[in-house]
Design a protein around this motif. Sequence first.
Motif, PDB file in Angstrom:
ATOM      1  N   PHE A 117       0.835  -1.199   0.000  1.00  0.00           N
ATOM      2  CA  PHE A 117       0.000   0.000   0.000  1.00  0.00           C
ATOM      3  C   PHE A 117       0.867   1.245   0.000  1.00  0.00           C
TER       4      PHE A 117
ATOM      5  N   LEU B  67      -1.430   5.533   3.607  1.00  0.00           N
ATOM      6  CA  LEU B  67      -2.795   5.213   4.025  1.00  0.00           C
ATOM      7  C   LEU B  67      -3.475   6.422   4.653  1.00  0.00           C
TER       8      LEU B  67
ATOM      9  N   CYS C 269      -8.396  -0.061   0.365  1.00  0.00           N
ATOM     10  CA  CYS C 269      -7.483  -1.114   0.829  1.00  0.00           C
ATOM     11  C   CYS C 269      -8.263  -2.395   1.132  1.00  0.00           C
TER      12      CYS C 269
END
Length: 272
Positions: free
Chosen positions: A161, A164, A196
Amino acid sequence: MKHQISILGLGWLGLPLASSLIRENYKVKGSTTSSSKTSELEKNGILTFLITLEETGVHGDIVDLLKESETLIINVPPGLRRNPNVNFVSKIRVLIPYIEASNIENVLFVSSTSVFSDMETFPLITEKTIPNATSNAGKQLIEAEQLLQKNDHFKTTILRFSGLFGPNRHPATMLSKRSNIKNPNAPVNLIHLDDCIKIIHRIIKTEHWNEVFNASYPDHPEKYKYYSNICKQMELPIPDYDFNTPSKGKIISSEKVQTVLEFKYNRSILLL
C-alpha cells in the motif's frame, strides 16, 4: 459459510477488514497485542487471540489462531519508527514455522511501497520494478517479503500500500504542523482505507495468490499543491515547504490492480 481467515494484527486496517469479511460470511480469527481490546473485538464476532511477535519467538496461542484457517493475512507494522533497532525480519522468520505446521494455504502480506526509493526523476513504479529501498524499514520489508515468497509450504501474495488515510487519519493533519517540508514537487501516492479493504476482498475472492500488487490511486498531484488544498478544506494551517532542495519521489502505477483484479478506485475520496 465461506472458508476461515486468520488476521495477524487487528489494528487500524485489520479490525475494519475483519468486520467486512464477517459481513461477507467469512469466519474470522484475529490477534491483538492488547488484552484490554479482546472483549471489544469478540463482540464484533472475531474470535480473538492475544499474540505478540518477538524477535526470539511468538508469545500467545498462535497455533489456535492459525488452526483450521485456509488464509492468513499478516498485517503487522514493523514499528521501526518508534524503535529503529527492532529486527522485523526475525519476527517474520520465527512466525513461518507455525504457518508451515498449520493448514494455511495462502498468505497475504501487507507491505508498503516504501520498498522503492524516491528519486529526482520520479520513476514509474510497477510490480516488475525491483525494490531498491535504502532505509532500514524499507530494506527489512523487502527481506520479509522474500522470506515469505520463497517458502513453498504456502502461496504468498504481497500487497504494497501507498500512504494510508481514512477516518480520523489524514497525513495533512501532521504536515500542517510542520515547516520546511522536503520534496514539495514530488508526486503524491495515497490510498484510502476503504479501497485497501476492497482490494483485499478482490484478492481473496479471485484467488490471486503468488502475486505482487502495488496499490495507490491513479492520480498523483504535486505534494505542495495537494496538501495545501487539503489543509484549506480542513481549515488547517498551510504547510511550509522547502523549494530550495530538489524534490525526490516516485509514481506508483495502479494498472495491475485495476486490470488483473478488475478493481475501480474511488478516486473522489482523494480530494475529500
